[in-house]
Motif scaffolding. Structure first.
Motif, short mmCIF file in Angstrom:
data_model
loop_
_atom_site.label_atom_id
_atom_site.label_comp_id
_atom_site.label_asym_id
_atom_site.label_seq_id
_atom_site.Cartn_x
_atom_site.Cartn_y
_atom_site.Cartn_z
N TYR A 37 0.81 -1.22 0.00
CA TYR A 37 0.00 0.00 0.00
C TYR A 37 0.85 1.27 0.00
CZ TYR A 37 -3.04 3.74 1.43
OH TYR A 37 -3.67 4.94 1.48
N ARG A 38 1.80 1.37 0.92
CA ARG A 38 2.60 2.61 1.06
C ARG A 38 3.33 2.99 -0.22
NH1 ARG A 38 1.44 6.01 5.30
NH2 ARG A 38 0.38 4.67 6.78
N VAL A 41 0.17 4.23 -3.22
CA VAL A 41 -0.97 5.08 -2.85
C VAL A 41 -1.55 5.79 -4.07
CG1 VAL A 41 -1.70 7.05 -1.47
CG2 VAL A 41 -0.15 5.37 -0.49
N ALA A 44 -3.63 3.44 -5.98
CA ALA A 44 -4.85 3.16 -5.21
C ALA A 44 -5.86 4.29 -5.38
CB ALA A 44 -4.51 2.93 -3.74
N VAL A 56 -4.20 -4.73 -2.27
CA VAL A 56 -2.89 -4.23 -1.82
C VAL A 56 -2.42 -5.05 -0.63
CG1 VAL A 56 -3.22 -1.83 -2.57
CG2 VAL A 56 -3.93 -2.52 -0.28
N ALA A 58 -1.03 -4.82 3.08
CA ALA A 58 -0.92 -3.93 4.23
C ALA A 58 0.27 -4.38 5.07
CB ALA A 58 -2.19 -3.96 5.05
N ASP A 63 -2.09 1.00 7.33
CA ASP A 63 -2.18 0.73 5.89
C ASP A 63 -3.54 0.14 5.54
OD1 ASP A 63 0.48 1.51 5.64
OD2 ASP A 63 1.21 -0.49 5.12
N ALA A 67 -6.26 1.77 3.11
CA ALA A 67 -6.62 1.04 1.89
C ALA A 67 -8.12 0.81 1.82
CB ALA A 67 -5.87 -0.28 1.83
N ALA A 72 -10.21 -0.39 -1.49
CA ALA A 72 -9.59 -1.66 -1.87
C ALA A 72 -10.60 -2.79 -1.75
CB ALA A 72 -8.37 -1.95 -1.00
N ILE A 75 -7.42 -6.73 0.96
CA ILE A 75 -6.27 -6.27 1.72
C ILE A 75 -5.53 -7.52 2.18
CG2 ILE A 75 -5.46 -5.05 3.77
CD1 ILE A 75 -8.07 -3.35 3.57
#
Length: 128
Positions: A37-38, A41, A44, A56, A58, A63, A67, A72, A75
């Motif tokens: 995720y980070r 972004v 996303a 994504v 996490a 996160d 998300a 999302a 996850i």
């Protein structure tokens, strides 16, 4: 329990993408795999703004919360984080499903015992 990527169960693959241009090359309605995720972004946000289903990874509860807020569909989180994410998902009624990446079906029981939504095998993610 959701099981994605097991050879005995039909599934639609996730399509790994790194850019908006690659998203345009995926089949219509395909679930996109963005990665951590980070690091994704911006992708996303693009998926959220355009109603595209995506998943994504996490690496923290934060996160997962972010998300989910960005729409999302899936996850992914490794254990024991997945248990924490699942509790948050139930408390806050996430639309996203929480999945644990596994490499062997023997891992299914442990994931089922902690009540996580499902599992995903590596072959479920189509590389570009």
């Amino acid at each position: 329990m959701i099981i994605i990527g097991h050879p005995d169960i039909p599934y639609e693959p996730f399509y790994y993408v790194e850019t908006i241009e690659e998203i345009a090359q995926t089949p219509s309605g395909a679930t996109l795999w963005l990665g951590p995720y980070r690091q994704t972004v911006e992708l996303a946000r693009h998926c959220h703004q355009n109603g595209l289903p995506y998943g994504v990874m996490a690496e923290s509860l934060t996160d997962a919360l972010l998300a989910n807020a960005l729409g999302a569909r899936y996850i992914l989180a490794s254990e024991p984080l997945a248990s924490k994410v699942q509790k948050a998902a139930e408390t806050y009624l996430f639309d996203a499903k929480v999945l644990v990446p596994v490499t062997d079906e023997s891992d299914m029981e442990a994931v089922a015992q902690v009540g996580v939504d499902g599992i995903i095998f590596p072959q479920a993610i189509a590389q570009h």
